[in-house]
Design a protein around this motif. Structure first.
Motif, PDB file in Angstrom:
ATOM      1  N   THR A   1     -15.050  -4.691   3.665  1.00 10.84           N
ATOM      2  CA  THR A   1     -14.029  -3.772   4.142  1.00 10.84           C
ATOM      3  C   THR A   1     -12.841  -4.528   4.707  1.00 10.84           C
ATOM      4  OG1 THR A   1     -15.695  -2.120   4.659  1.00 10.84           O
ATOM      5  CG2 THR A   1     -13.568  -1.869   5.726  1.00 10.84           C
TER       6      THR A   1
ATOM      7  N   THR B   1      -4.900   4.251   7.818  1.00 17.71           N
ATOM      8  CA  THR B   1      -5.292   5.326   6.910  1.00 17.71           C
ATOM      9  C   THR B   1      -5.588   4.700   5.552  1.00 17.71           C
ATOM     10  OG1 THR B   1      -3.089   5.806   6.024  1.00 17.71           O
ATOM     11  CG2 THR B   1      -3.678   6.866   8.116  1.00 17.71           C
ATOM     12  N   LYS B   2      -6.105   5.518   4.633  1.00 16.81           N
ATOM     13  CA  LYS B   2      -6.394   5.022   3.297  1.00 16.81           C
ATOM     14  C   LYS B   2      -5.124   4.654   2.550  1.00 16.81           C
ATOM     15  CE  LYS B   2     -10.763   7.524   2.698  1.00 16.81           C
ATOM     16  NZ  LYS B   2     -11.498   8.508   1.880  1.00 16.81           N
TER      17      LYS B   2
ATOM     18  N   GLY C   1      -2.278   0.341   4.902  1.00 18.09           N
ATOM     19  CA  GLY C   1      -3.129  -0.743   5.370  1.00 18.09           C
ATOM     20  C   GLY C   1      -2.425  -1.603   6.404  1.00 18.09           C
TER      21      GLY C   1
ATOM     22  N   ASN D   1       0.816  -1.217   0.000  1.00 16.34           N
ATOM     23  CA  ASN D   1       0.000   0.000   0.000  1.00 16.34           C
ATOM     24  C   ASN D   1       0.849   1.267   0.000  1.00 16.34           C
ATOM     25  OD1 ASN D   1      -2.271  -1.602   0.180  1.00 16.34           O
ATOM     26  ND2 ASN D   1      -3.253  -0.316   1.714  1.00 16.34           N
TER      27      ASN D   1
ATOM     28  N   ASN E   1      -7.705  -0.133   4.461  1.00 16.47           N
ATOM     29  CA  ASN E   1      -7.927   1.288   4.773  1.00 16.47           C
ATOM     30  C   ASN E   1      -7.677   1.631   6.230  1.00 16.47           C
ATOM     31  OD1 ASN E   1      -8.823   1.944   2.081  1.00 16.47           O
ATOM     32  ND2 ASN E   1     -10.705   0.845   2.576  1.00 16.47           N
ATOM     33  N   TYR E   2      -6.919   0.779   6.919  1.00 17.28           N
ATOM     34  CA  TYR E   2      -6.625   1.050   8.328  1.00 17.28           C
ATOM     35  C   TYR E   2      -5.133   0.900   8.551  1.00 17.28           C
ATOM     36  CZ  TYR E   2      -6.651   0.765  13.399  1.00 17.28           C
ATOM     37  OH  TYR E   2      -6.409   0.993  14.731  1.00 17.28           O
TER      38      TYR E   2
ATOM     39  N   GLY F   1     -11.902   2.344   8.991  1.00 14.69           N
ATOM     40  CA  GLY F   1     -11.493   1.483   7.901  1.00 14.69           C
ATOM     41  C   GLY F   1     -11.512   0.000   8.202  1.00 14.69           C
TER      42      GLY F   1
END
Length: 834
Positions: free
Chosen positions: A327, A360-361, A364, A174, A357-358, A797
Motif C-alpha cells: 500500500t 483519497t483514492k 495521492g 494522480n 490512495n491517501y 490508504g
C-alpha cells in the motif's frame, strides 16, 4: 605575474620563477596548435524521467561507446565530465527505460543539456537465467568478502555534517484534468489541485553534525531546523529517518518492516543478480547489477539496482524498494564517494515514500527526502564519552536561524514551488496556530493533552478493570510551558463497581529532563497489582492505567497508600540509576490474611518501609530527542533491568525486615533466516516470612475464560493469582517467522511461535491464609501459535489494521486432565504499513 619574497624563501621562490618562465617560453614557441590539442571539452546536464520530471539517479552516460567509457549521474540525475576531444554524441541509458542517443550538435553545443528518458517494459523483478554461471553472483561474492572493509560503520570513528530536506507533496500525476474536477462534489479535490499547482504541503530542512564511535555509538546534533508553517519546530528531518546511514547491514529497516539486504552473507542463495552493464571510469570498472528475490523464495525482499566499483569491490550506488506490492511504496537511493582513495563513504541519501490512495483514492501523497553528507573526517580519535547520552539532540536556537544561514547551507537552491510552500504555509501556520497543533501532538506522544499551563494525564483519565469497573476521573501535570525545571502532578478517580475514590499527587525537580537528571516526591492512594514486578513501573509499584493491558484482566487487587522520595540520573551513557525510599500500607481487596508466626493472629493490613535502587543497562540503546522528549529506539544488545529492595522493621512504621531482588534481561533481534526473535528472562528472590504483596505472583494474563486478548510476555493460560513464589525464574520466547505461507495485498498472515516456562518455590506456604495458590516447583509450561493479520483492514490508504488470533496450550505437571481446559484463545490487533 607578481611574487612576494621573504628572506628565507628566496632560493625556493627563484627556482619556482625560473621553472615557470621556461614553461611560459615553451608554450609561446609551440603556439596555439598545442593549446588546442590539450583543450578540455566540458559537458554537463541532467537526465530526467519523462513521466515525473524528476532526475534519474545513477543513469549511465557514455561518451565512448566502443571503449565503454562514461560517467553515472548523481542522486539527482546530474552529470558533469570533461574530455580531451570534442564529442558529437552521447548514449544515455537507465534500467527500465529506453536508451537514448543524443546528438550534441542538435543542442547547439550547450554546456548544460537535458535528456528525458521514457519507461520501457523492463521490470526490475525480471531476471534472466542462463546455463552458465551467473557473473553477477561472482561479483557479489567479492562484494560480500569486502563488506566489512567498505562499511563506514566499521571505522574507529568519523565526523561529518549533513544537510537534509524533506518535502510532503501531492502525487500530481494522480489528479484528473482540472475541468473534470470543477464540480460541486469535487470542490475539495479542485482546491487541492489548485494548491498543488502552486506549492507543496510541507517543507522541512535541517543541518546536523554527526559523530560516530565504533561500535554503533552515534551522536547527532541538530544545529539548524526549519519546518514550513511552524515557528517552534522541534521535530527535525534526519538522513536516517527512513533508511540506514550505510547499505551494509544484514537487515535494512523500512518503517515497521525489516528487509534482507542483498549485500549480506550468502545473499546469492536468496537473490538473483543479473549483470546489466559494465562501465569504465578512470582506472576503475563499474558493474551495474539488477537484483530481485529468487523464484520460490518467500521473505521480506528488496529489488533494485547496484553499482559496484572494482576498487575494493564497494557499493558505489544503490536503488532499492520492496520487492512485493504494498500500500505504501518506499524507495531509497544512496550514493558513495571514495575519500582519499581509501574509504568509501555516503555522500547523498534519498528516499521517496508514495501513498497513492491517501488522502483519497483520486489524490495521492508522497514524502521525498534528500540528504547531503559533507565535511567528512575519518578516524578522528573520538571516544564514546565524547558523544553524550543522546543519539539525537537539538540545540535551543536550531529553529531560529536566519534566511541568510539557509541560503549558504543549502546544496541546491529552493525551486519556486518550495519557496511558495514556505510563504503560504508560514502565513497559514500563524492563522491556523500550527505550532499549537504540533505541541498537542507532542503531548499525545506522552499520553497527555495540553491545556495551557496544565497537561491532562490520559493514563489516569479513563480505563476499566474487574475490581473497579469503569473508572471515572482524570490526572494532570504542569506543562513545560510553566517551567522546564519542575513539575507538579496529581490524579483522582472513582470506581463505579467498588465505589471508592483513588487519588495522588507528585512533585519533581529536573536539572535536565532530557538527560534524565531529577528528584521528586510522590503520594498515592490507589489500587495496584499484588506481588507485582516493579521493574517496568515508572509511576508506582504495580500501577494500573490506560496502557497497561493487565489492568483489564487482573481481578483481586491491593489497596495501597504509598509515600515515595526518588531520584533519577545517568551514571554512564547506557546506565541509568533510580534510587528511592518508600513507605507503604497494603490492604488486599480479596480474602487474604498473613500470619507472621504461629503465635500471632493473622493480619490483613501490611506496613513496610523500603529503599529501592533500580538499574537499567542498555548498551547501544538509542535515545532520540523528538517533540521535546527522549524516545527510546531500542538496542541490538540485551537490555538489563534490575531492582534491589531493602526493607526495615521498626523504622517509619515498617513491620518487616527483608531483602528483595528482581531482574529482567530481554533481547530483540532479527536474523535473515528466521525473522524476528524476542526473549525475556525474569528472576526474583525475596526473604522468607513476607506477606503476598511483597512476593511474586505468577505472570498470567488469563481472565478465566477461554477467549481473551493477547498480552505479550505473559502466560496466556494462567490466572494472575494462581501461583505464589518467594523465588522464581521465568523465560518467554517468541519467533516471528513472517509471512512465509501466503502473501497477497489483503492477506498476509504473519506466524509467531511462542513458548514460556517458569519455575519457583515458596517457603512456609502455611503463613498465607484464605488465598488459593500453588507452587511453581514442578514447572509451568506453555506453547502456542499466534497468527497476525489474518484480516487486513485498510486505514486511510496508508496502513493496515491487522486482526489476528492465537491458540496457546498448557502442558506439564499443572495441565488439566481435560485437554480443552488447557487451551486459551486470544485475539490480537496490530498496525502495519505494508
Amino acid at each position: 605575474m607578481f611574487f612576494i619574497f621573504r628572506k628565507n624563501d628566496q632560493p625556493r621562490q627563484l627556482r619556482f620563477f625560473a621553472f615557470g618562465s621556461v614553461w611560459v617560453l615553451l608554450l609561446g614557441l609551440l603556439g596555439p596548435g598545442f593549446s588546442q590539442a590539450q583543450a578540455q571539452h566540458r559537458l554537463a546536464g541532467q537526465v530526467l524521467d519523462a513521466g515525473t520530471g524528476q532526475g534519474l539517479p545513477f543513469a549511465t552516460v557514455l561518451y565512448d561507446i566502443r571503449a565503454r567509457k562514461g560517467v553515472t549521474t548523481d542522486i539527482n540525475g546530474y552529470f558533469d565530465f570533461s574530455t580531451s576531444d570534442k564529442k558529437t554524441f552521447i548514449m544515455v541509458s537507465y534500467l527500465g527505460y529506453k536508451k537514448q542517443r543524443v546528438q550534441l550538435d542538435t543542442v547547439s553545443n550547450r554546456r548544460q543539456i537535458r535528456v528525458v528518458l521514457s519507461r520501457d517494459e523492463f521490470s526490475l523483478g525480471e531476471v534472466e537465467i542462463t546455463t552458465e554461471r551467473n557473473p553477477g553472483e561472482k561479483i557479489m561474492r567479492r562484494v560480500v568478502a569486502n563488506r566489512k572493509r567498505n562499511d563506514p560503520e566499521r571505522l574507529a570513528s568519523y565526523e561529518c555534517e549533513t544537510y537534509n530536506k524533506v518535502i510532503f507533496d501531492y502525487l500530481l500525476d494522480n489528479f484528473s484534468l482540472p475541468d473534470a474536477l470543477v464540480t460541486k462534489a469535487d470542490s475539495q479535490n479542485y482546491a487541492m489541485f489548485r494548491h498543488a499547482q502552486q506549492a507543496a504541503l510541507f517543507v522541512m530542512e535541517s543541518v546536523t553534525e554527526r559523530k560516530y564511535v565504533f561500535p554503533e555509538n552515534v551522536a547527532e546534533t541538530v544545529i539548524a531546523n526549519r519546518i514550513s508553517g511552524l515557528q517552534e519546530a522541534r521535530l527535525a528531518a534526519l538522513a536516517t529517518d527512513f533508511q540506514p546511514f550505510t547499505f551494509y547491514r544484514e537487515v535494512i529497516p523500512f518503517l515497521d518492516k525489516s528487509f534482507i539486504n542483498p549485500v549480506s552473507p550468502a545473499c546469492w542463495n536468496r537473490y538473483d543478480f543479473h549483470l546489466k552493464d559494465t562501465l569504465f571510469q578512470g582506472q576503475d570498472t563499474v558493474y551495474i547489477l539488477s537484483f530481485a528475490p529468487k523464484k520460490g523464495k518467500n521473505f521480506q525482499a528488496l529489488k533494485g539496482v547496484l553499482h559496484i566499483n572494482t576498487f575494493h569491490y564497494a557499493v558505489q550506488s544503490v536503488v532499492a524498494e520492496p520487492a512485493y506490492p504494498t500500500t505504501v511504496v518506499l524507495r531509497l537511493e544512496q550514493l558513495y564517494q571514495c575519500i582519499d582513495r581509501s574509504q568509501w563513504f555516503p555522500s547523498q541519501l534519498n528516499f521517496e515514500l508514495r501513498m497513492p490512495n491517501y488522502p483519497t483514492k483520486d489524490i495521492g501523497m508522497k514524502i521525498s527526502g534528500r540528504s547531503y553528507i559533507r565535511s567528512t573526517k575519518l578516524n578522528t580519535g573520538l571516544r564514546q564519552k565524547d558523544l553524550g547520552y543522546q543519539e539525537v539532540h537539538m540545540l535551543d536556537d536550531a529553529p531560529m536561524k536566519a534566511d541568510s544561514f539557509w541560503v549558504e547551507e543549502r546544496e541546491i537552491a529552493l525551486n519556486q514551488r518550495e519557496r511558495n510552500t514556505y510563504q503560504l504555509m508560514d502565513s497559514l501556520g500563524k492563522k491556523s496556530k500550527l505550532d499549537f497543533i504540533m505541541r498537542q501532538l507532542e503531548k499525545l506522544s506522552w499520553a497527555r493533552i495540553g491545556l495551557g499551563p496544565i497537561d491532562i494525564n490520559l493514563e489516569k483519565t479513563f480505563f476499566s478493570n474487574p475490581t473497579e469497573g469503569f473508572r471515572i476521573g482524570t490526572g494532570f501535570f504542569t506543562s513545560p510551558k510553566l517551567s522546564e525545571h519542575f513539575e507538579l502532578g496529581g490524579f483522582f478517580g472513582y470506581g463505579t463497581k467498588d465505589r471508592q475514590w483513588k487519588y495522588g499527587a507528585q512533585f519533581s525537580i529536573w536539572r535536565d529532563r532530557l538527560q534524565d537528571q531529577g528528584i521528586g516526591v510522590r503520594y498515592t492512594k490507589d489500587l495496584v497489582f499484588p506481588g507485582s514486578n516493579t521493574l517496568n513501573s515508572a509511576v508506582g509499584i504495580g500501577a494500573t492505567g490506560l496502557t497497561n493491558p493487565l489492568s483489564y484482566v487482573f481481578e483481586g487487587m491491593d489497596w495501597v497508600e504509598e509515600k515515595e522520595v526518588w531520584g533519577e540520573f545517568r551514571l554512564f551513557r547506557f546506565v541509568k540509576l533510580r534510587p528511592s525510599l518508600h513507605q507503604i500500607i497494603r490492604q488486599p481487596t480479596y480474602n487474604y490474611r498473613f500470619r507472621s508466626t504461629a503465635q500471632e493472629a493473622p493480619d490483613s493490613v501490611f506496613r513496610s518501609t523500603e529503599a529501592h535502587i533500580g538499574l537499567r543497562f542498555a548498551y547501544g540503546e538509542r535515545l532520540v530527542e523528538s517533540l521535546g522528549q527522549n524516545s527510546i529506539q531500542g538496542s541490538r544488545f540485551p537490555v538489563l533491568n534490575m531492582v534491589y529492595s531493602r526493607g526495615w522493621d521498626d523504622w517509619l512504621g515498617g513491620e518487616y525486615d527483608y531483602h528483595r531482588l528482581e531482574l529482567n534481561l530481554s533481547h530483540t533481534y532479527h536474523t535473515h533466516r528466521w525473522g524476528y526473535t524476542e526473549w525475556q528472562l525474569r528472576m526474583g528472590w525475596a526473604s522468607q516470612g513476607l506477606p503476598a504483596g511483597l512476593l511474586f505472583f505468577g505472570e498470567g494474563s488469563s481472565n478465566g475464560k477461554q477467549w481473551g486478548f493477547w498480552v505479550p510476555f505473559t502466560f496466556q493460560t494462567m490466572n494472575p493469582t494462581s501461583f505464589l513464589s518467594d523465588r522464581y525464574a521465568s523465560f518467554f520466547f517468541q519467533q516471528d517467522i513472517g509471512s512465509r505461507l501466503l502473501r497477497t495485498p489483503k492477506f498476509q498472515p504473519r506466524i509467531t511461535m511462542v513458548h514460556g516456562m517458569a519455575f519457583g518455590d515458596i517457603r512456609q506456604p502455611e503463613q498465607h491464609i484464605g488465598l488459593d495458590f500453588s507452587s511453581l516447583k514442578k514447572g509451568y509450561y506453555e506453547s502456542g501459535l499466534r497468527i497476525q493479520q489474518i484480516l487486513r483492514i485498510r486505514l486511510a490508504g496508508i496502513a493496515y489494521i491487522g486482526l489476528g488470533a492465537g491458540a496457546f496450550y498448557k502442558y506439564g505437571p499443572y495441565a488439566s486432565g481435560d485437554w480443552q481446559q488447557n487451551i486459551a484463545y486470544k485475539l490480537a490487533i496490530n498496525l502495519a504499513s505494508f
